[in-house]
Design a protein around this motif. Structure first.
Motif, PDB file in Angstrom:
ATOM      1  N   ARG A  41      38.838  33.715  34.906  1.00  0.00           N
ATOM      2  CA  ARG A  41      37.439  33.640  35.310  1.00  0.00           C
ATOM      3  C   ARG A  41      37.085  32.231  35.731  1.00  0.00           C
ATOM      4  O   ARG A  41      37.689  31.257  35.247  1.00  0.00           O
ATOM      5  N   GLN A  42      36.112  32.153  36.611  1.00  0.00           N
ATOM      6  CA  GLN A  42      35.631  30.854  37.081  1.00  0.00           C
ATOM      7  C   GLN A  42      34.120  30.854  37.052  1.00  0.00           C
ATOM      8  O   GLN A  42      33.466  31.592  37.795  1.00  0.00           O
ATOM      9  N   ALA A  43      33.580  30.031  36.181  1.00  0.00           N
ATOM     10  CA  ALA A  43      32.141  29.870  36.083  1.00  0.00           C
ATOM     11  C   ALA A  43      31.680  28.856  37.134  1.00  0.00           C
ATOM     12  O   ALA A  43      32.478  28.032  37.598  1.00  0.00           O
ATOM     13  N   GLY A  45      30.783  25.773  39.072  1.00  0.00           N
ATOM     14  CA  GLY A  45      31.048  24.365  38.848  1.00  0.00           C
ATOM     15  C   GLY A  45      32.217  24.064  37.939  1.00  0.00           C
ATOM     16  O   GLY A  45      32.448  22.899  37.586  1.00  0.00           O
ATOM     17  N   LYS A  46      32.970  25.097  37.553  1.00  0.00           N
ATOM     18  CA  LYS A  46      34.100  24.886  36.644  1.00  0.00           C
ATOM     19  C   LYS A  46      35.389  25.391  37.263  1.00  0.00           C
ATOM     20  O   LYS A  46      35.388  26.092  38.265  1.00  0.00           O
ATOM     21  N   GLU A  47      36.490  25.033  36.637  1.00  0.00           N
ATOM     22  CA  GLU A  47      37.784  25.489  37.107  1.00  0.00           C
ATOM     23  C   GLU A  47      38.031  26.936  36.666  1.00  0.00           C
ATOM     24  O   GLU A  47      37.391  27.436  35.753  1.00  0.00           O
ATOM     25  N   ARG A  48      38.987  27.552  37.303  1.00  0.00           N
ATOM     26  CA  ARG A  48      39.375  28.900  36.921  1.00  0.00           C
ATOM     27  C   ARG A  48      40.222  28.832  35.655  1.00  0.00           C
ATOM     28  O   ARG A  48      41.207  28.087  35.599  1.00  0.00           O
ATOM     29  N   ASP A  49      39.839  29.632  34.666  1.00  0.00           N
ATOM     30  CA  ASP A  49      40.497  29.610  33.358  1.00  0.00           C
ATOM     31  C   ASP A  49      41.115  30.956  33.018  1.00  0.00           C
ATOM     32  O   ASP A  49      40.606  32.006  33.403  1.00  0.00           O
ATOM     33  N   ASP A  64      42.473  34.173  25.483  1.00  0.00           N
ATOM     34  CA  ASP A  64      41.867  32.890  25.202  1.00  0.00           C
ATOM     35  C   ASP A  64      41.042  33.029  23.930  1.00  0.00           C
ATOM     36  O   ASP A  64      40.471  34.093  23.644  1.00  0.00           O
ATOM     37  N   SER A  66      38.187  32.084  23.247  1.00  0.00           N
ATOM     38  CA  SER A  66      36.758  32.352  23.468  1.00  0.00           C
ATOM     39  C   SER A  66      36.448  33.844  23.602  1.00  0.00           C
ATOM     40  O   SER A  66      35.295  34.245  23.461  1.00  0.00           O
ATOM     41  N   GLU A  92      27.655  32.772  28.234  1.00  0.00           N
ATOM     42  CA  GLU A  92      28.759  31.903  28.633  1.00  0.00           C
ATOM     43  C   GLU A  92      29.936  32.660  29.226  1.00  0.00           C
ATOM     44  O   GLU A  92      30.888  32.051  29.718  1.00  0.00           O
ATOM     45  N   ALA A  95      30.662  34.560  35.037  1.00  0.00           N
ATOM     46  CA  ALA A  95      31.693  33.973  35.887  1.00  0.00           C
ATOM     47  C   ALA A  95      32.139  35.013  36.915  1.00  0.00           C
ATOM     48  O   ALA A  95      31.804  36.202  36.793  1.00  0.00           O
TER      49      ALA A  95
END
Length: 121
Positions: A41-43, A45-49, A64, A66, A92, A95
């Motif tokens: 997933r990519q939120a 402004g963030k990197e893909r996790d 993960d 989370s 949170e 994404a």
């Protein structure tokens, strides 16, 4: 060339559930036997996790921290499809969710276009 397409995203309230689907196509009649499949997933402004992964043979899963205990990855070999059951969604978790294929000794690839999940508090 293998193509992956995600579906099932949407807008939900915190605490709700969603089930994402990722279907593979373009195998030209050959068996679809990746080493593993994964959800990322990519939120904004963030990197893909990494979110979750599953070995195609044997079905061992990983998550993960989370999402551990809230999300469940599964697969249907015959349908060349993986799923991500997401329960107790939190803001949170918002994404774009992507699925990807991993062949042995390579990184994840064949990224799908993604499906957007928005969780409102």
């Amino acid at each position: 060339q293998v193509q992956l397409v995600e579906s099932g995203g949407g807008s939900v309230q915190a605490g709700d559930s969603l089930r994402l689907t990722c279907a593979a196509s373009g195998t030209s009649g050959r068996p679809f036997i990746p080493y593993a499949m994964g959800w990322f997933r990519q939120a904004p402004g963030k990197e893909r996790d990494f979110v979750a992964g599953i070995l195609w043979t044997g079905g061992r899963t990983s998550y993960d921290d989370s999402v551990q205990g809230r999300f469940t990855i599964s697969k249907d070999n015959a349908k060349k499809t993986i799923y991500l059951q997401m329960n107790d969604l939190k803001p949170e978790d918002t994404a774009v969710y992507y699925c990807a294929r991993k062949v042995r000794n390579s990184d994840f690839g064949s990224w799908g276009p993604g499906t957007l999940v928005t969780v409102f508090s």
